[in-house]
Design a protein around this motif. Structure first.
Motif, PDB file in Angstrom:
ATOM      1  N   LEU A  54      -5.267  -3.257   7.465  1.00 22.96           N
ATOM      2  CA  LEU A  54      -3.871  -3.361   7.063  1.00 22.96           C
ATOM      3  C   LEU A  54      -2.989  -2.828   8.175  1.00 22.96           C
ATOM      4  N   SER A  55      -1.774  -3.333   8.261  1.00 13.70           N
ATOM      5  CA  SER A  55      -0.805  -2.746   9.181  1.00 13.70           C
ATOM      6  C   SER A  55      -0.412  -1.380   8.626  1.00 13.70           C
ATOM      7  N   PRO A  56       0.145  -0.488   9.459  1.00 14.08           N
ATOM      8  CA  PRO A  56       0.602   0.805   8.915  1.00 14.08           C
ATOM      9  C   PRO A  56       1.572   0.623   7.751  1.00 14.08           C
ATOM     10  N   ALA A  57       2.512  -0.310   7.872  1.00 15.70           N
ATOM     11  CA  ALA A  57       3.473  -0.541   6.778  1.00 15.70           C
ATOM     12  C   ALA A  57       2.763  -1.038   5.522  1.00 15.70           C
ATOM     13  N   GLY A  58       1.794  -1.950   5.690  1.00 11.26           N
ATOM     14  CA  GLY A  58       1.044  -2.459   4.542  1.00 11.26           C
ATOM     15  C   GLY A  58       0.225  -1.376   3.878  1.00 11.26           C
ATOM     16  N   ALA A  59      -0.387  -0.504   4.677  1.00 12.06           N
ATOM     17  CA  ALA A  59      -1.179   0.598   4.126  1.00 12.06           C
ATOM     18  C   ALA A  59      -0.288   1.572   3.358  1.00 12.06           C
ATOM     19  N   LYS A  60       0.882   1.868   3.894  1.00 11.42           N
ATOM     20  CA  LYS A  60       1.810   2.795   3.217  1.00 11.42           C
ATOM     21  C   LYS A  60       2.305   2.190   1.901  1.00 11.42           C
ATOM     22  N   ARG A  61       2.567   0.896   1.913  1.00 14.92           N
ATOM     23  CA  ARG A  61       3.003   0.217   0.686  1.00 14.92           C
ATOM     24  C   ARG A  61       1.890   0.280  -0.366  1.00 14.92           C
ATOM     25  N   LEU A  62       0.650   0.054   0.052  1.00  9.46           N
ATOM     26  CA  LEU A  62      -0.485   0.093  -0.862  1.00  9.46           C
ATOM     27  C   LEU A  62      -0.680   1.498  -1.446  1.00  9.46           C
ATOM     28  N   ILE A  63      -0.567   2.512  -0.603  1.00 13.73           N
ATOM     29  CA  ILE A  63      -0.662   3.895  -1.073  1.00 13.73           C
ATOM     30  C   ILE A  63       0.434   4.164  -2.098  1.00 13.73           C
ATOM     31  N   ALA A  64       1.653   3.748  -1.796  1.00 18.25           N
ATOM     32  CA  ALA A  64       2.781   3.979  -2.706  1.00 18.25           C
ATOM     33  C   ALA A  64       2.542   3.320  -4.064  1.00 18.25           C
ATOM     34  N   ARG A  65       2.122   2.073  -4.036  1.00 19.84           N
ATOM     35  CA  ARG A  65       1.902   1.360  -5.303  1.00 19.84           C
ATOM     36  C   ARG A  65       0.744   1.953  -6.096  1.00 19.84           C
ATOM     37  N   GLY A  66      -0.288   2.386  -5.405  1.00 17.02           N
ATOM     38  CA  GLY A  66      -1.402   3.029  -6.095  1.00 17.02           C
ATOM     39  C   GLY A  66      -0.996   4.345  -6.716  1.00 17.02           C
ATOM     40  N   LEU A  67      -0.254   5.159  -5.955  1.00 20.48           N
ATOM     41  CA  LEU A  67       0.133   6.479  -6.438  1.00 20.48           C
ATOM     42  C   LEU A  67       1.076   6.403  -7.635  1.00 20.48           C
ATOM     43  N   ILE A  68       2.083   5.534  -7.575  1.00 18.22           N
ATOM     44  CA  ILE A  68       3.054   5.511  -8.672  1.00 18.22           C
ATOM     45  C   ILE A  68       2.460   4.976  -9.971  1.00 18.22           C
ATOM     46  N   ASN A  69       1.286   4.382  -9.906  1.00 15.76           N
ATOM     47  CA  ASN A  69       0.622   3.905 -11.116  1.00 15.76           C
ATOM     48  C   ASN A  69      -0.424   4.867 -11.649  1.00 15.76           C
ATOM     49  N   GLU A  70      -0.598   5.993 -10.982  1.00 13.97           N
ATOM     50  CA  GLU A  70      -1.544   7.000 -11.455  1.00 13.97           C
ATOM     51  C   GLU A  70      -0.975   7.707 -12.688  1.00 13.97           C
ATOM     52  N   PRO A  71      -1.796   7.978 -13.710  1.00 16.55           N
ATOM     53  CA  PRO A  71      -1.305   8.646 -14.920  1.00 16.55           C
ATOM     54  C   PRO A  71      -0.650  10.004 -14.647  1.00 16.55           C
ATOM     55  N   VAL A  72      -1.178  10.789 -13.716  1.00 13.14           N
ATOM     56  CA  VAL A  72      -0.596  12.101 -13.399  1.00 13.14           C
ATOM     57  C   VAL A  72       0.824  11.916 -12.869  1.00 13.14           C
ATOM     58  N   PHE A  73       0.996  10.943 -12.000  1.00 12.58           N
ATOM     59  CA  PHE A  73       2.313  10.655 -11.435  1.00 12.58           C
ATOM     60  C   PHE A  73       3.259  10.172 -12.528  1.00 12.58           C
ATOM     61  N   GLN A  74       2.802   9.236 -13.343  1.00 14.28           N
ATOM     62  CA  GLN A  74       3.628   8.677 -14.419  1.00 14.28           C
ATOM     63  C   GLN A  74       4.085   9.761 -15.395  1.00 14.28           C
ATOM     64  N   GLN A  75       3.183  10.671 -15.736  1.00 15.63           N
ATOM     65  CA  GLN A  75       3.515  11.756 -16.662  1.00 15.63           C
ATOM     66  C   GLN A  75       4.614  12.645 -16.086  1.00 15.63           C
ATOM     67  N   ALA A  76       4.450  13.050 -14.828  1.00 12.00           N
ATOM     68  CA  ALA A  76       5.456  13.910 -14.197  1.00 12.00           C
ATOM     69  C   ALA A  76       6.774  13.165 -14.027  1.00 12.00           C
ATOM     70  N   MET A  77       6.702  11.887 -13.749  1.00 14.09           N
ATOM     71  CA  MET A  77       7.911  11.090 -13.535  1.00 14.09           C
ATOM     72  C   MET A  77       8.713  10.941 -14.825  1.00 14.09           C
ATOM     73  N   THR A  78       8.051  10.772 -15.936  1.00 15.16           N
ATOM     74  CA  THR A  78       8.760  10.515 -17.194  1.00 15.16           C
ATOM     75  C   THR A  78       8.997  11.752 -18.048  1.00 15.16           C
ATOM     76  N   HIS A  79       8.101  12.748 -17.954  1.00 19.56           N
ATOM     77  CA  HIS A  79       8.201  13.911 -18.838  1.00 19.56           C
ATOM     78  C   HIS A  79       8.039  15.239 -18.103  1.00 19.56           C
ATOM     79  N   GLY A  80       8.409  15.273 -16.848  1.00 21.59           N
ATOM     80  CA  GLY A  80       8.215  16.505 -16.104  1.00 21.59           C
ATOM     81  C   GLY A  80       9.081  16.559 -14.865  1.00 21.59           C
ATOM     82  N   ARG A  81       8.594  17.335 -13.910  1.00 22.39           N
ATOM     83  CA  ARG A  81       9.311  17.530 -12.660  1.00 22.39           C
ATOM     84  C   ARG A  81       8.477  16.997 -11.504  1.00 22.39           C
ATOM     85  N   MET A  82       9.183  16.535 -10.481  1.00 19.18           N
ATOM     86  CA  MET A  82       8.495  16.013  -9.310  1.00 19.18           C
ATOM     87  C   MET A  82       9.382  16.227  -8.093  1.00 19.18           C
TER      88      MET A  82
END
Length: 193
Positions: A54-82
């Motif tokens: 992947l290009s650096p930009a493509g890899a960063k986009r993939l990391i971002a999309r993977g992370l924001i779909n993680e349950p820990v991230f989703q929980q903090a995003m909707t019902h916590g602090r981040m």
């Protein structure tokens, strides 16, 4: 166990978990694409998958999309602090969440390595770390104050420049006080850290 050590171990585990999740999604996506294209060879019952990069930009986009779909991230995003710390990979996370535009991404970095030379983004043009509570941006306090009320389910997103073979993250520091990482470790008296 020491709170700082426990926090660092949980952070390393979370990073490792995200990398494994992203790796699994890449394999799943490639397998699905290759199968639909009829490009998978079967030899003695073993599936052969092509290697890709992947290009650096493509890899960063993939990391971002993977992370924001993680349950820990989703929980903090909707019902916590981040806190989303400034960084080139984190700029993709902030963009995916609609917090900054694509044109603003260069301002969401403390510095970059360009042409083999570490460069610092001018403080007067750089964005600050983003503090979120229940998905809303909090601008009234600094991130150093905001983190003092963190609990164990809250999330601090900090990018890394490198990982060693054991999964330890490495971060380039231009600030003599340790930058974001130094401030984070000095302020780790919060009950959640």
């Amino acid at each position: 166990m020491n709170k700082k050590v426990d926090f660092l171990q949980r952070t390393k585990l979370l990073i490792f978990k995200h990398l494994c999740f992203i790796h699994a999604k890449i394999i799943q996506t490639c397998s699905t694409f290759a199968y639909s294209q009829g490009n998978i060879d079967q030899q003695d019952g073993v599936m052969m998958i092509a290697t890709f990069s992947l290009s650096p930009a493509g890899a960063k986009r993939l990391i971002a999309r993977g992370l924001i779909n993680e349950p820990v991230f989703q929980q903090a995003m909707t019902h916590g602090r981040m806190i989303i710390a400034v960084g080139t990979t984190n700029s993709y996370i902030a963009e995916e969440l609609g917090l900054i535009s694509a044109d603003e991404k260069p301002r969401f970095a403390a510095g970059i390595v360009s042409g083999g030379v570490p460069c610092i983004t001018a403080a007067d043009t750089r964005f600050a770390n983003i503090c979120l509570e229940n998905g809303r941006i909090i601008k009234e306090v600094s991130w150093e104050e905001f983190i003092m009320d963190f609990n164990r389910d809250d999330v601090f997103v900090k990018g890394a420049n490198a990982f060693d073979a054991d999964g330890n993250a490495g971060v380039l520091l231009a600030n003599p006080k340790g930058g974001t990482v130094g401030e984070l470790l000095r302020g780790s008296g919060s009950p959640g850290l």
